[in-house]
Design a protein around this motif. Structure first.
Motif, PDB file in Angstrom:
ATOM      1  N   THR A   9       0.834  -1.207   0.000  1.00  0.00           N
ATOM      2  CA  THR A   9       0.000   0.000   0.000  1.00  0.00           C
ATOM      3  C   THR A   9       0.865   1.252   0.000  1.00  0.00           C
ATOM      4  O   THR A   9       0.552   2.229  -0.679  1.00  0.00           O
ATOM      5  CB  THR A   9      -0.931   0.012   1.226  1.00  0.00           C
ATOM      6  N   LEU A  10       1.983   1.218   0.726  1.00  0.00           N
ATOM      7  CA  LEU A  10       2.871   2.377   0.777  1.00  0.00           C
ATOM      8  C   LEU A  10       3.429   2.708  -0.604  1.00  0.00           C
ATOM      9  O   LEU A  10       3.572   3.879  -0.959  1.00  0.00           O
ATOM     10  CB  LEU A  10       4.035   2.118   1.752  1.00  0.00           C
ATOM     11  N   GLU A  11       3.730   1.679  -1.396  1.00  0.00           N
ATOM     12  CA  GLU A  11       4.356   1.931  -2.688  1.00  0.00           C
ATOM     13  C   GLU A  11       3.403   2.576  -3.692  1.00  0.00           C
ATOM     14  O   GLU A  11       3.836   3.077  -4.726  1.00  0.00           O
ATOM     15  CB  GLU A  11       4.911   0.632  -3.276  1.00  0.00           C
ATOM     16  N   LEU A  12       2.125   2.579  -3.391  1.00  0.00           N
ATOM     17  CA  LEU A  12       1.175   3.239  -4.284  1.00  0.00           C
ATOM     18  C   LEU A  12       1.404   4.748  -4.321  1.00  0.00           C
ATOM     19  O   LEU A  12       0.903   5.430  -5.215  1.00  0.00           O
ATOM     20  CB  LEU A  12      -0.260   2.945  -3.845  1.00  0.00           C
ATOM     21  N   ALA A  13       2.157   5.268  -3.356  1.00  0.00           N
ATOM     22  CA  ALA A  13       2.443   6.703  -3.328  1.00  0.00           C
ATOM     23  C   ALA A  13       3.254   7.125  -4.549  1.00  0.00           C
ATOM     24  O   ALA A  13       3.157   8.266  -5.000  1.00  0.00           O
ATOM     25  CB  ALA A  13       3.192   7.073  -2.047  1.00  0.00           C
ATOM     26  N   TRP A  14       4.068   6.220  -5.086  1.00  0.00           N
ATOM     27  CA  TRP A  14       4.876   6.580  -6.256  1.00  0.00           C
ATOM     28  C   TRP A  14       4.557   5.713  -7.476  1.00  0.00           C
ATOM     29  O   TRP A  14       5.217   5.817  -8.495  1.00  0.00           O
ATOM     30  CB  TRP A  14       6.367   6.486  -5.931  1.00  0.00           C
ATOM     31  N   ARG A  15       3.538   4.876  -7.383  1.00  0.00           N
ATOM     32  CA  ARG A  15       3.138   4.067  -8.544  1.00  0.00           C
ATOM     33  C   ARG A  15       1.802   4.585  -9.066  1.00  0.00           C
ATOM     34  O   ARG A  15       0.740   4.220  -8.573  1.00  0.00           O
ATOM     35  CB  ARG A  15       3.033   2.594  -8.159  1.00  0.00           C
ATOM     36  N   ARG A  16       1.854   5.445 -10.047  1.00  0.00           N
ATOM     37  CA  ARG A  16       0.649   6.093 -10.551  1.00  0.00           C
ATOM     38  C   ARG A  16      -0.170   5.202 -11.482  1.00  0.00           C
ATOM     39  O   ARG A  16      -1.259   5.578 -11.896  1.00  0.00           O
ATOM     40  CB  ARG A  16       1.020   7.380 -11.291  1.00  0.00           C
ATOM     41  N   ASP A  17       0.370   4.057 -11.842  1.00  0.00           N
ATOM     42  CA  ASP A  17      -0.345   3.198 -12.779  1.00  0.00           C
ATOM     43  C   ASP A  17      -1.393   2.342 -12.092  1.00  0.00           C
ATOM     44  O   ASP A  17      -2.080   1.561 -12.747  1.00  0.00           O
ATOM     45  CB  ASP A  17       0.651   2.290 -13.514  1.00  0.00           C
ATOM     46  N   HIS A  18      -1.545   2.481 -10.772  1.00  0.00           N
ATOM     47  CA  HIS A  18      -2.478   1.627 -10.044  1.00  0.00           C
ATOM     48  C   HIS A  18      -3.742   2.369  -9.650  1.00  0.00           C
ATOM     49  O   HIS A  18      -3.721   3.557  -9.337  1.00  0.00           O
ATOM     50  CB  HIS A  18      -1.815   1.049  -8.790  1.00  0.00           C
ATOM     51  N   ASP A  19      -4.836   1.626  -9.670  1.00  0.00           N
ATOM     52  CA  ASP A  19      -6.134   2.137  -9.247  1.00  0.00           C
ATOM     53  C   ASP A  19      -6.118   2.332  -7.731  1.00  0.00           C
ATOM     54  O   ASP A  19      -5.774   1.428  -6.982  1.00  0.00           O
ATOM     55  CB  ASP A  19      -7.200   1.111  -9.658  1.00  0.00           C
ATOM     56  N   LEU A  20      -6.507   3.523  -7.280  1.00  0.00           N
ATOM     57  CA  LEU A  20      -6.524   3.813  -5.847  1.00  0.00           C
ATOM     58  C   LEU A  20      -7.935   3.861  -5.280  1.00  0.00           C
ATOM     59  O   LEU A  20      -8.140   4.370  -4.181  1.00  0.00           O
ATOM     60  CB  LEU A  20      -5.826   5.149  -5.568  1.00  0.00           C
ATOM     61  N   SER A  21      -8.906   3.357  -6.017  1.00  0.00           N
ATOM     62  CA  SER A  21     -10.271   3.361  -5.505  1.00  0.00           C
ATOM     63  C   SER A  21     -10.377   2.425  -4.304  1.00  0.00           C
ATOM     64  O   SER A  21      -9.635   1.453  -4.174  1.00  0.00           O
ATOM     65  CB  SER A  21     -11.254   2.919  -6.591  1.00  0.00           C
ATOM     66  N   MET A  22     -11.318   2.729  -3.422  1.00  0.00           N
ATOM     67  CA  MET A  22     -11.478   1.944  -2.201  1.00  0.00           C
ATOM     68  C   MET A  22     -11.728   0.471  -2.510  1.00  0.00           C
ATOM     69  O   MET A  22     -11.186  -0.418  -1.844  1.00  0.00           O
ATOM     70  CB  MET A  22     -12.635   2.518  -1.380  1.00  0.00           C
ATOM     71  N   ALA A  23     -12.541   0.201  -3.531  1.00  0.00           N
ATOM     72  CA  ALA A  23     -12.873  -1.186  -3.865  1.00  0.00           C
ATOM     73  C   ALA A  23     -11.642  -1.989  -4.254  1.00  0.00           C
ATOM     74  O   ALA A  23     -11.570  -3.196  -4.017  1.00  0.00           O
ATOM     75  CB  ALA A  23     -13.896  -1.214  -5.003  1.00  0.00           C
ATOM     76  N   THR A  24     -10.658  -1.331  -4.847  1.00  0.00           N
ATOM     77  CA  THR A  24      -9.450  -2.021  -5.288  1.00  0.00           C
ATOM     78  C   THR A  24      -8.406  -2.116  -4.187  1.00  0.00           C
ATOM     79  O   THR A  24      -7.754  -3.150  -4.018  1.00  0.00           O
ATOM     80  CB  THR A  24      -8.838  -1.291  -6.506  1.00  0.00           C
ATOM     81  N   VAL A  25      -8.261  -1.055  -3.420  1.00  0.00           N
ATOM     82  CA  VAL A  25      -7.187  -0.993  -2.428  1.00  0.00           C
ATOM     83  C   VAL A  25      -7.478  -1.845  -1.197  1.00  0.00           C
ATOM     84  O   VAL A  25      -6.558  -2.372  -0.571  1.00  0.00           O
ATOM     85  CB  VAL A  25      -6.928   0.473  -2.017  1.00  0.00           C
ATOM     86  N   THR A  26      -8.744  -1.999  -0.846  1.00  0.00           N
ATOM     87  CA  THR A  26      -9.061  -2.752   0.373  1.00  0.00           C
ATOM     88  C   THR A  26      -8.539  -4.182   0.323  1.00  0.00           C
ATOM     89  O   THR A  26      -8.136  -4.732   1.356  1.00  0.00           O
ATOM     90  CB  THR A  26     -10.582  -2.782   0.611  1.00  0.00           C
TER      91      THR A  26
END
Length: 265
Positions: free
Chosen positions: A73-90
């Motif tokens: 989850t922390l690496e999503l801060a610098w990985r812009r290619d990933h979906d950050l919607s709640m349904a995906t991140v949970t």
């Protein structure tokens, strides 16, 4: 004679658990998981001699699996290619900390067995039966308990980082992407309303924790105030949001709640 249409599929999204792991469990995340798991075993070795609980390295027993679980989850801060919607991140919150915890439990259990077989554990307990980490009357396999603590810590760390950092930053810096990922109407007429609804999200989550803390601490006035605030924020967010009904209809997800009309009035 008409040809039957092929069923709709969620194009671009992994359809199997293996594909999902390949798409979301990056090489750096796996490396951190291995390091975290090995660190937990090292922490256990140090903890055996840490009868007073004063050596910070002993905390690696659950810090290791916690970091292993939270890093995806922390690496999503610098990985812009990933979906950050709640349904995906949970799913990342619950799945990846489990990997770190299971790995840590296995490695620490083996380490504990070796330490007991070598007599190191018995010697430490003989020197101090109230051993900070391994008391004589403590649980028979503390490695399992430390692994579970690591899972809980990794889960909480991932959620806190997402709520306090990732979510607000995305809404501020990439609001259109955030709106689209949450299946809201991306039209200009709904932009401000949807952005405002998303900005309320972190406050809603934080207030939920405040409610839980207030209940456990028996702070009646805070329970009442925080519950009223929670209800108000949820109602405002629901009335502000304008969902993309077409995408909701096409996606294999239940249609979201929308209280307001699909216009600016």
């Amino acid at each position: 004679m008409t040809t039957p249409k092929a069923p709709k599929t969620d194009v671009g999204r992994p359809t199997t658990a293996r594909a999902w792991l390949a798409a979301n469990y990056s090489i750096p995340a796996r490396a951190v998981a291995v390091i975290g798991v090995l660190a937990s075993a090292w922490g256990m070795v140090i903890a055996v001699g840490d009868t007073e609980g004063e050596n910070p390295a002993s905390w690696l027993m659950f810090i290791g699996p916690a970091l292993a679980g939270a890093f995806p989850t922390l690496e999503l801060a610098w990985r812009r290619d990933h979906d950050l919607s709640m349904a995906t991140v949970t799913s990342r919150w619950f799945v990846f900390p489990l990997f770190g915890a299971l790995g840590a439990v296995i490695v620490m259990a083996v380490t504990e067995i070796v330490m007991r077989a070598s007599g190191a554990m018995a010697a430490a307990q003989a020197a101090d039966k109230w051993h900070y980490w391994f008391a004589v009357d403590g649980p028979p396999m503390p490695s399992v308990m430390f692994g579970l603590l690591g899972y809980a810590a990794g889960l909480l760390l991932a959620i806190v980082f997402f709520v306090l950092v990732l979510w607000p930053l995305q809404v501020i810096l990439r609001p259109k992407q955030a709106i689209a990922e949450n299946m809201m109407d991306t039209g200009e007429s709904s932009f401000r309303r949807n952005r405002a609804a998303l900005m309320l999200g972190p406050f809603i989550v934080i207030d939920a924790f405040v409610i839980a803390i207030a209940i456990t601490q028996e702070l009646g006035w805070l329970v009442v105030v925080s519950i009223l605030a929670e209800v108000a924020m949820v109602a405002v967010a629901a009335s502000l949001q304008r969902v993309d009904k077409q995408r909701h209809g096409e996606a294999p997800l239940p249609t979201g709640v929308e209280l307001g009309r699909n216009d600016d009035s």
